[in-house]
Design a protein around this motif. Sequence first.
Motif, PDB file in Angstrom:
ATOM      1  N   PRO A 151      84.027  43.604  66.087  1.00  0.00           N
ATOM      2  CA  PRO A 151      84.108  43.101  67.465  1.00  0.00           C
ATOM      3  C   PRO A 151      82.906  42.235  67.833  1.00  0.00           C
ATOM      4  CG  PRO A 151      83.421  45.399  67.451  1.00  0.00           C
ATOM      5  CD  PRO A 151      83.618  44.994  66.010  1.00  0.00           C
ATOM      6  N   HIS A 152      83.167  41.136  68.514  1.00  0.00           N
ATOM      7  CA  HIS A 152      82.103  40.361  69.152  1.00  0.00           C
ATOM      8  C   HIS A 152      82.202  40.618  70.655  1.00  0.00           C
ATOM      9  CE1 HIS A 152      81.105  38.282  65.483  1.00  0.00           C
ATOM     10  NE2 HIS A 152      82.366  37.889  65.327  1.00  0.00           N
ATOM     11  N   LYS A 183      87.676  40.394  77.084  1.00  0.00           N
ATOM     12  CA  LYS A 183      89.136  40.430  77.297  1.00  0.00           C
ATOM     13  C   LYS A 183      89.818  41.202  76.168  1.00  0.00           C
ATOM     14  CE  LYS A 183      89.080  35.834  79.301  1.00  0.00           C
ATOM     15  NZ  LYS A 183      89.423  34.434  79.031  1.00  0.00           N
ATOM     16  N   ASP A 184      89.192  41.206  74.982  1.00  0.00           N
ATOM     17  CA  ASP A 184      89.755  41.888  73.814  1.00  0.00           C
ATOM     18  C   ASP A 184      89.317  43.350  73.744  1.00  0.00           C
ATOM     19  OD1 ASP A 184      87.209  40.835  73.567  1.00  0.00           O
ATOM     20  OD2 ASP A 184      87.368  40.405  71.436  1.00  0.00           O
ATOM     21  N   PHE A 185      88.602  43.834  74.743  1.00  0.00           N
ATOM     22  CA  PHE A 185      88.159  45.233  74.776  1.00  0.00           C
ATOM     23  C   PHE A 185      89.142  46.048  75.604  1.00  0.00           C
ATOM     24  CE2 PHE A 185      83.579  45.738  73.317  1.00  0.00           C
ATOM     25  CZ  PHE A 185      83.619  44.602  72.527  1.00  0.00           C
ATOM     26  N   THR A 186      89.474  47.240  75.102  1.00  0.00           N
ATOM     27  CA  THR A 186      90.385  48.114  75.828  1.00  0.00           C
ATOM     28  C   THR A 186      89.609  48.936  76.865  1.00  0.00           C
ATOM     29  OG1 THR A 186      90.053  49.953  74.310  1.00  0.00           O
ATOM     30  CG2 THR A 186      91.800  48.373  73.738  1.00  0.00           C
ATOM     31  N   THR A 187      90.372  49.603  77.720  1.00  0.00           N
ATOM     32  CA  THR A 187      89.763  50.525  78.682  1.00  0.00           C
ATOM     33  C   THR A 187      88.971  51.596  77.930  1.00  0.00           C
ATOM     34  OG1 THR A 187      91.544  50.136  80.234  1.00  0.00           O
ATOM     35  CG2 THR A 187      90.305  52.185  80.522  1.00  0.00           C
ATOM     36  N   GLN A 188      89.548  52.075  76.814  1.00  0.00           N
ATOM     37  CA  GLN A 188      88.853  53.117  76.037  1.00  0.00           C
ATOM     38  C   GLN A 188      87.545  52.592  75.445  1.00  0.00           C
ATOM     39  OE1 GLN A 188      90.090  56.437  75.788  1.00  0.00           O
ATOM     40  NE2 GLN A 188      87.927  56.653  75.234  1.00  0.00           N
ATOM     41  N   GLN A 241      71.520  42.944  61.645  1.00  0.00           N
ATOM     42  CA  GLN A 241      72.775  43.706  61.784  1.00  0.00           C
ATOM     43  C   GLN A 241      73.561  43.317  63.035  1.00  0.00           C
ATOM     44  OE1 GLN A 241      69.837  45.261  60.558  1.00  0.00           O
ATOM     45  NE2 GLN A 241      70.883  44.878  58.620  1.00  0.00           N
ATOM     46  N   VAL A 242      72.908  42.619  63.983  1.00  0.00           N
ATOM     47  CA  VAL A 242      73.572  42.238  65.230  1.00  0.00           C
ATOM     48  C   VAL A 242      72.783  41.085  65.838  1.00  0.00           C
ATOM     49  CG1 VAL A 242      72.346  44.106  66.486  1.00  0.00           C
ATOM     50  CG2 VAL A 242      74.427  43.128  67.476  1.00  0.00           C
ATOM     51  N   ILE A 243      73.497  40.201  66.545  1.00  0.00           N
ATOM     52  CA  ILE A 243      72.860  39.022  67.158  1.00  0.00           C
ATOM     53  C   ILE A 243      73.256  38.978  68.634  1.00  0.00           C
ATOM     54  CG2 ILE A 243      72.763  36.487  67.189  1.00  0.00           C
ATOM     55  CD1 ILE A 243      73.596  36.624  64.166  1.00  0.00           C
ATOM     56  N   MET A 244      72.288  38.788  69.498  1.00  0.00           N
ATOM     57  CA  MET A 244      72.565  38.564  70.924  1.00  0.00           C
ATOM     58  C   MET A 244      72.134  37.147  71.257  1.00  0.00           C
ATOM     59  SD  MET A 244      71.135  38.276  74.127  1.00  0.00           S
ATOM     60  CE  MET A 244      69.514  38.998  73.995  1.00  0.00           C
ATOM     61  N   PRO A 258      78.225  41.530  64.218  1.00  0.00           N
ATOM     62  CA  PRO A 258      78.665  41.388  65.618  1.00  0.00           C
ATOM     63  C   PRO A 258      77.709  40.533  66.426  1.00  0.00           C
ATOM     64  CG  PRO A 258      78.699  43.696  64.935  1.00  0.00           C
ATOM     65  CD  PRO A 258      78.030  42.931  63.835  1.00  0.00           C
ATOM     66  N   MET A 259      78.289  39.745  67.326  1.00  0.00           N
ATOM     67  CA  MET A 259      77.496  38.933  68.254  1.00  0.00           C
ATOM     68  C   MET A 259      77.736  39.417  69.677  1.00  0.00           C
ATOM     69  SD  MET A 259      77.051  35.113  66.995  1.00  0.00           S
ATOM     70  CE  MET A 259      76.291  34.971  68.567  1.00  0.00           C
ATOM     71  N   ILE A 260      76.687  39.371  70.471  1.00  0.00           N
ATOM     72  CA  ILE A 260      76.755  39.789  71.880  1.00  0.00           C
ATOM     73  C   ILE A 260      76.411  38.587  72.748  1.00  0.00           C
ATOM     74  CG2 ILE A 260      75.759  41.302  73.628  1.00  0.00           C
ATOM     75  CD1 ILE A 260      74.942  43.222  71.330  1.00  0.00           C
ATOM     76  N   ASN A 261      77.256  38.332  73.744  1.00  0.00           N
ATOM     77  CA  ASN A 261      76.987  37.275  74.720  1.00  0.00           C
ATOM     78  C   ASN A 261      75.964  37.796  75.736  1.00  0.00           C
ATOM     79  OD1 ASN A 261      77.019  35.460  76.840  1.00  0.00           O
ATOM     80  ND2 ASN A 261      79.238  35.154  76.789  1.00  0.00           N
ATOM     81  N   GLY A 262      74.775  37.199  75.708  1.00  0.00           N
ATOM     82  CA  GLY A 262      73.717  37.625  76.640  1.00  0.00           C
ATOM     83  C   GLY A 262      73.715  36.836  77.927  1.00  0.00           C
ATOM     84  N   CYS A 263      74.841  36.237  78.261  1.00  0.00           N
ATOM     85  CA  CYS A 263      75.081  35.449  79.475  1.00  0.00           C
ATOM     86  C   CYS A 263      75.264  33.979  79.103  1.00  0.00           C
ATOM     87  CB  CYS A 263      73.930  35.586  80.482  1.00  0.00           C
ATOM     88  SG  CYS A 263      74.267  34.765  82.050  1.00  0.00           S
ATOM     89  N   CYS A 264      76.391  33.448  79.518  1.00  0.00           N
ATOM     90  CA  CYS A 264      76.653  32.011  79.356  1.00  0.00           C
ATOM     91  C   CYS A 264      77.155  31.496  80.698  1.00  0.00           C
ATOM     92  CB  CYS A 264      77.683  31.779  78.241  1.00  0.00           C
ATOM     93  SG  CYS A 264      79.315  32.455  78.644  1.00  0.00           S
TER      94      CYS A 264
END
Length: 309
Positions: free
Chosen positions: A2-3, A8-13, A94-97, A116-122
């Motif tokens: 997951p990125h 939008k691709d994340f579920t409630t769970q 192991q991960v990029i923000m 995995p990449m994390i959006n740190g605000c765009c």
Amino acid sequence: MPHVNHLKDFTTQDLTDILSWAKTIKDNPDDFRSALSHQSLAMLFQKTSTRTRVSFEVAMTELGGHALFLDWQSSNFILTDLAYEIEYLSRNVQVIMARLLHNSDFLTMAAASQVPMINGCCERYHPCQALTDVLTMTEHSDKPLETLHLLYTGVQNNVSNSLVLMADRLGFSLTLATPEPAENQESFDADLQAMITNNPSIVQVADPRDAIVSADFIYTDTWIDMQYFNDPTKHAEKTALVAQMQRFQINADLVAGHELKIMHDMPIHNDYEITETAVRDPRSIIFDQAANRLHAQKGLLYWLLVANT
Ligand code: CP
């Protein structure tokens, strides 16, 4: 893999699990001191930051890992193909923000990344802020999350977009007291606009006074994007905004007599979107909210690198 982009691709769970890990780690920090031992996070910034940088870096330290800061201007990201640089980087961490000007660059980077990449605000999304905001709401109310009412007042932007996604997935009520967004606005996202139209728990009103009576929380954010705030060419626009947006400002008059909590994601611009009196009001939870960035980042990092693998 997951990125963490628009969610939008994340579920409630998925979102519930991340928030649950954030709370668990916050309450039991000693149990997680080595949770990310020998793991590294690269943090790339095209724009300024205080909270996002500090919270991710401290989160990695407190979870036993390491964070490295890369400034766009002083790294070779500025010189070459984005995909090449990210493919290289993702072989060492192991991960990029990344905090980027344009979400299109995030998509290019995510496609090239082996981690995995994390959006740190765009310009369109601020997912880590929205996770923090929900964590903070749950801590500052005895009511179940799905019964809470969040009133966001100001302009529709990356922060309100991510709150729309959260409200849609997690079921709390969200009122946006904002001018109608223009489709050519940088932050405009047709999918999220459709959520506002189709989800009866998410509504838009013309004035925060139309919804404040039932609000548990009132929240605002800057009226002008961070990269433009000190831009001299935006001076006239900023001056005009103060007059045009006055009814959306969180001030003593707006919140008088209401039992609610005051939120702001910071940085704060006194006398634009909020007054200092409101920031310092006993109902303000702004500094608790900002401090929770650390705990939300821990929950997200742990979920990405340990719990969800
Ligand atoms: N709220 C937020 O993202 O803060 P920074 O811009 O300081 O990181």
